[in-house]
Design a protein around this motif. Structure first.
Motif, mmCIF file in Angstrom:
data_model
loop_
_atom_site.group_PDB
_atom_site.id
_atom_site.type_symbol
_atom_site.label_atom_id
_atom_site.label_comp_id
_atom_site.label_asym_id
_atom_site.label_seq_id
_atom_site.Cartn_x
_atom_site.Cartn_y
_atom_site.Cartn_z
ATOM 1 N N MET A 1 -28.571 -22.171 -48.863
ATOM 2 C CA MET A 1 -28.446 -21.948 -47.425
ATOM 3 C C MET A 1 -29.681 -22.470 -46.685
ATOM 4 O O MET A 1 -29.562 -23.091 -45.632
ATOM 5 N N ARG A 2 -30.855 -22.207 -47.270
ATOM 6 C CA ARG A 2 -32.093 -22.690 -46.650
ATOM 7 C C ARG A 2 -32.098 -24.210 -46.596
ATOM 8 O O ARG A 2 -32.435 -24.800 -45.573
ATOM 9 N N ASN A 3 -31.671 -24.830 -47.681
ATOM 10 C CA ASN A 3 -31.643 -26.297 -47.725
ATOM 11 C C ASN A 3 -30.726 -26.856 -46.647
ATOM 12 O O ASN A 3 -31.005 -27.888 -46.055
ATOM 13 N N LEU A 4 -29.620 -26.183 -46.408
ATOM 14 C CA LEU A 4 -28.671 -26.690 -45.423
ATOM 15 C C LEU A 4 -29.196 -26.466 -44.012
ATOM 16 O O LEU A 4 -29.023 -27.303 -43.138
ATOM 17 N N ARG A 5 -29.837 -25.302 -43.800
ATOM 18 C CA ARG A 5 -30.327 -25.003 -42.461
ATOM 19 C C ARG A 5 -31.413 -25.997 -42.056
ATOM 20 O O ARG A 5 -31.457 -26.453 -40.937
ATOM 21 N N HIS A 6 -32.264 -26.325 -43.014
ATOM 22 C CA HIS A 6 -33.330 -27.277 -42.693
ATOM 23 C C HIS A 6 -32.864 -28.711 -42.866
ATOM 24 O O HIS A 6 -33.665 -29.624 -42.772
ATOM 25 N N MET A 7 -31.574 -28.871 -43.133
ATOM 26 C CA MET A 7 -31.024 -30.201 -43.403
ATOM 27 C C MET A 7 -31.903 -30.908 -44.433
ATOM 28 O O MET A 7 -32.173 -30.358 -45.466
ATOM 29 N N ARG A 8 -32.338 -32.121 -44.137
ATOM 30 C CA ARG A 8 -33.054 -32.829 -45.198
ATOM 31 C C ARG A 8 -34.560 -32.797 -45.018
ATOM 32 O O ARG A 8 -35.282 -33.420 -45.770
ATOM 33 N N ASN A 9 -35.030 -32.130 -43.979
ATOM 34 C CA ASN A 9 -36.464 -32.229 -43.681
ATOM 35 C C ASN A 9 -37.314 -31.411 -44.645
ATOM 36 O O ASN A 9 -38.165 -31.939 -45.336
ATOM 37 N N VAL B 1 -22.060 -24.817 -51.531
ATOM 38 C CA VAL B 1 -21.545 -23.895 -50.513
ATOM 39 C C VAL B 1 -20.018 -24.041 -50.385
ATOM 40 O O VAL B 1 -19.298 -23.048 -50.220
ATOM 41 N N VAL B 2 -19.523 -25.281 -50.481
ATOM 42 C CA VAL B 2 -18.066 -25.475 -50.447
ATOM 43 C C VAL B 2 -17.418 -24.729 -51.619
ATOM 44 O O VAL B 2 -16.406 -24.028 -51.464
ATOM 45 N N LEU B 3 -18.025 -24.855 -52.803
ATOM 46 C CA LEU B 3 -17.463 -24.174 -53.984
ATOM 47 C C LEU B 3 -17.573 -22.658 -53.858
ATOM 48 O O LEU B 3 -16.684 -21.930 -54.314
ATOM 49 N N LEU B 4 -18.654 -22.186 -53.232
ATOM 50 C CA LEU B 4 -18.805 -20.738 -53.063
ATOM 51 C C LEU B 4 -17.615 -20.182 -52.292
ATOM 52 O O LEU B 4 -16.996 -19.186 -52.697
ATOM 53 N N GLY B 5 -17.279 -20.851 -51.182
ATOM 54 C CA GLY B 5 -16.118 -20.405 -50.410
ATOM 55 C C GLY B 5 -14.817 -20.601 -51.175
ATOM 56 O O GLY B 5 -13.989 -19.690 -51.277
ATOM 57 N N LYS C 1 -28.905 -18.542 -56.492
ATOM 58 C CA LYS C 1 -29.055 -19.858 -55.864
ATOM 59 C C LYS C 1 -28.608 -19.950 -54.410
ATOM 60 O O LYS C 1 -29.075 -20.840 -53.693
ATOM 61 N N ALA C 2 -27.702 -19.081 -53.986
ATOM 62 C CA ALA C 2 -27.160 -19.231 -52.636
ATOM 63 C C ALA C 2 -28.242 -19.184 -51.554
ATOM 64 O O ALA C 2 -28.193 -19.977 -50.618
ATOM 65 N N PRO C 3 -29.256 -18.279 -51.656
ATOM 66 C CA PRO C 3 -30.285 -18.274 -50.605
ATOM 67 C C PRO C 3 -30.971 -19.631 -50.480
ATOM 68 O O PRO C 3 -31.168 -20.122 -49.368
ATOM 69 N N THR C 4 -31.306 -20.260 -51.626
ATOM 70 C CA THR C 4 -31.947 -21.581 -51.584
ATOM 71 C C THR C 4 -31.015 -22.612 -50.964
ATOM 72 O O THR C 4 -31.431 -23.418 -50.130
ATOM 73 N N ARG D 1 -37.815 -29.126 -47.879
ATOM 74 C CA ARG D 1 -37.168 -28.838 -49.152
ATOM 75 C C ARG D 1 -37.960 -27.758 -49.858
ATOM 76 O O ARG D 1 -39.128 -27.933 -50.151
ATOM 77 N N ASP D 2 -37.295 -26.665 -50.141
ATOM 78 C CA ASP D 2 -37.954 -25.709 -51.030
ATOM 79 C C ASP D 2 -36.934 -25.252 -52.060
ATOM 80 O O ASP D 2 -36.060 -24.461 -51.789
ATOM 81 N N GLY D 3 -37.017 -25.797 -53.195
ATOM 82 C CA GLY D 3 -36.080 -25.475 -54.260
ATOM 83 C C GLY D 3 -35.179 -26.654 -54.505
ATOM 84 O O GLY D 3 -34.559 -27.174 -53.582
#
Lengths: 418, 128
Positions: free
Chosen positions: A189-197, A35-39, A184-187, A199-201
């Motif tokens: 973003m999902r990973n970040l929103r759910h933090m580490r709990n 996400v940092v690289l995306l920006g 990949k960005a949707p995955t 994991r899908d992808g």
């Protein structure tokens, strides 16, 4: 079945999942860096396109180092003269941000390297296409960062001229980058929103037999951020003067100024390097040739001093990312010289220098640049005559234009048809 | 959807790619692909291997060596042409500024990083 005759060879070396032991790898770590690289890459790409536009490549062949660009020049627009620090800002951001992102890029590549080693190399046609796309992504990113970083250090080892390599390379890279983002960005973003709990992808990035941790994921991100901060602290100062420039200790055009006094500010190319001989810049020898519908006028420096002189406070900003703050220039307005050549309305101008080498010893400026009252054929800087290295006897200075279009040691100005 | 996205992206990559390769196509392609290969198969295994050796040697205090070494290595990687002096002559001729001192300044920064790390190490050890 033919398949049963083939003995199953267990994956070995890096192809075996348990070869990769770092407990840091995983979807969350990769997603943060992604996400940092995306920006960051988006800003790099936009500022890069702006820099390309700033040269006005569609104005004249001499400005265009990529005549075969075709559709890739679709967005070009006349580069404005306001705000006067525009190029200083966009190019400073482009180069400094590029340097700051180096550790983020390296960490991102490290975090996904196990994926390079998959057997079979391609499971399906789609998988094969995806892997080719990833080669363009990784090769493109490294190619762009490497050519950029070498160019600011004047290490021209890359195979060709910097402008076409970095420009076309950017478009190849961004093609693969956009595809990667869409996929990949949707995955991420999902990973970040759910933090580490949840994991899908990206679970396959997690080491199946991890070594005991020696640093936390946050600690590892801290190291990456620390690397970025260190690169920032040792390079950002070269977009400023004086004590701030001195902080850019490892960067070209950082450190102390090249001298003191009115001419003691950064020099892109010295007179000696450009092949300027003192004999051709003397009061007796040098004449400025101004051509237009009114014919050709030859002006000595004394003639120019007899014309109305004006002042402008403008910076010098280089494609290599360094810049100076405003210098106080004094000289003849370009639009007054256009009028002298017989143009009542501002027109484009073709500028030729005495210099014998350099890709921009000839350059073109657009009518809006000629029209700006701050655009000068400067004779003085900071209250003194120009020094040889700053373009004596006369140089162009135009607000917001890239440094190389502020031609030094001007010999001829041709107003009108380019 | 995936194949469609990839094919669209390849259209742009190929359009720009033929222009990128218009010149010394072999060398440009070598640089482009070589950058990925050198990174993935040389640079990364080198620093990962060095890190492994470090972890074995330094045990739980590994980060006091790892962090300054990584930061110093990063600076060397980015500014290698200036630090090694391979562009000194050109830089001095073009920009009219001395290109001396980059190696010294890099060494000073490296020393500061290691000394700083050692100080933190000493403080932590005293506290137990």
């Amino acid at each position: 079945m033919a398949r049963s005759f083939l003995p199953t060879v267990p994956a070995r070396g890096p192809f075996a999942p348990d070869f990769w032991r770092s407990p840091l790898r995983g979807p969350w770590f990769t997603s943060v860096l992604g996400v940092v690289l995306l920006g960051g890459v988006t800003i790099l790409f936009v500022t890069g396109l702006l820099s390309y536009a700033a040269y006005n490549p569609d104005l004249a062949r001499v400005n265009d180092k990529t005549p075969g660009k075709g559709l890739l020049g679709f967005y070009l627009f006349p580069w404005p003269t306001d705000p006067p620090w525009l190029y200083r800002l966009t190019q400073g951001v482009h180069v400094t941000l590029g340097l700051v992102l180096v550790p983020v890029l390296l960490a991102k590549l490290w975090s996904v390297v196990p994926r390079l080693f998959t057997l079979p190399p391609a499971r399906s046609l789609t998988h094969a296409l995806e892997r080719i796309s990833l080669l363009l992504l990784v090769g493109g990113a490294l190619f762009q960062f490497t050519t950029g970083i070498l160019n600011v250090q004047l290490d021209y080892v890359f195979p060709g001229s910097f402008y076409p390599l970095h420009f076309y390379g950017a478009w190849v890279f961004i093609g693969a980058f956009v595809a990667h983002t869409v996929l990949k960005a949707p995955t991420a973003m999902r990973n970040l929103r759910h933090m580490r709990n949840v994991r899908d992808g990206g679970e396959e990035l997690v080491a199946p037999r991890p070594d005991p941790p020696t640093v936390s994921r946050r600690g590892a991100l801290g190291l990456v951020g620390g690397g970025s901060l260190l690169l920032f602290a040792t390079s950002a100062g070269r977009s400023f003067d004086g004590p701030l420039r001195e902080t850019a200790v490892l960067t070209p055009h950082g450190g102390p100024e090249p001298g003191s006094g009115p001419g003691g500010f950064q020099i892109n190319k010295t007179a000696a390097y450009a092949g300027i001989r003192t004999a051709e810049t003397t009061e007796e020898a040098w004449r400025l040739v101004v051509t237009g519908p009114a014919g050709t006028v030859r002006l000595s420096r004394a003639d120019l001093l007899g014309l109305p002189l004006h002042s402008a406070a403008l910076p010098i900003a280089c494609v290599e990312g360094w810049s100076t703050s405003d210098q106080w220039w004094r000289g003849v307005r370009l639009r007054d010289l256009a009028a002298l050549a017989g143009h009542r309305e501002p027109v484009d101008v073709f500028v030729e220098s005495l210099q014998r080498r350099g890709a921009f010893r000839r350059g073109a400026l657009r009518a809006n640049q000629v029209a700006d009252p701050r655009s000068l054929l400067a004779l003085f800087v900071n209250g003194e005559e120009l020094t040889p290295d700053h373009g004596y006897p006369a140089r162009i200075i135009v607000p917001a234009a890239p440094g190389v279009l502020n031609t030094k040691w001007v010999a001829r100005l041709t107003f009108g048809a380019l | 959807m995936k194949p469609a996205v990839l094919v669209c992206s390849f259209v742009l990559c190929v359009y720009a790619g033929v222009r990128l390769l218009d010149g010394d196509w072999f060398l440009v392609a070598l640089w482009f692909v070589g950058a990925a290969v050198v990174h993935d198969l040389v640079l990364l295994p080198l620093y990962a291997g060095a890190d492994r050796v470090l972890v074995k040697g330094a045990g739980r205090w590994v980060n006091h060596v790892r962090v300054p070494a990584a930061l110093s290595g990063l600076l060397l990687l980015v500014w290698f042409p200036l630090i090694s002096g391979r562009v000194s002559e050109r830089y001095a001729g073009v920009a009219g500024q001395s290109a001396q001192g980059y190696a010294e300044r890099w060494l000073i920064i490296t020393a500061v990083l290691f000394v700083g790390s050692a100080v933190v190490f000493a403080v932590r050890r005293r506290r137990g």
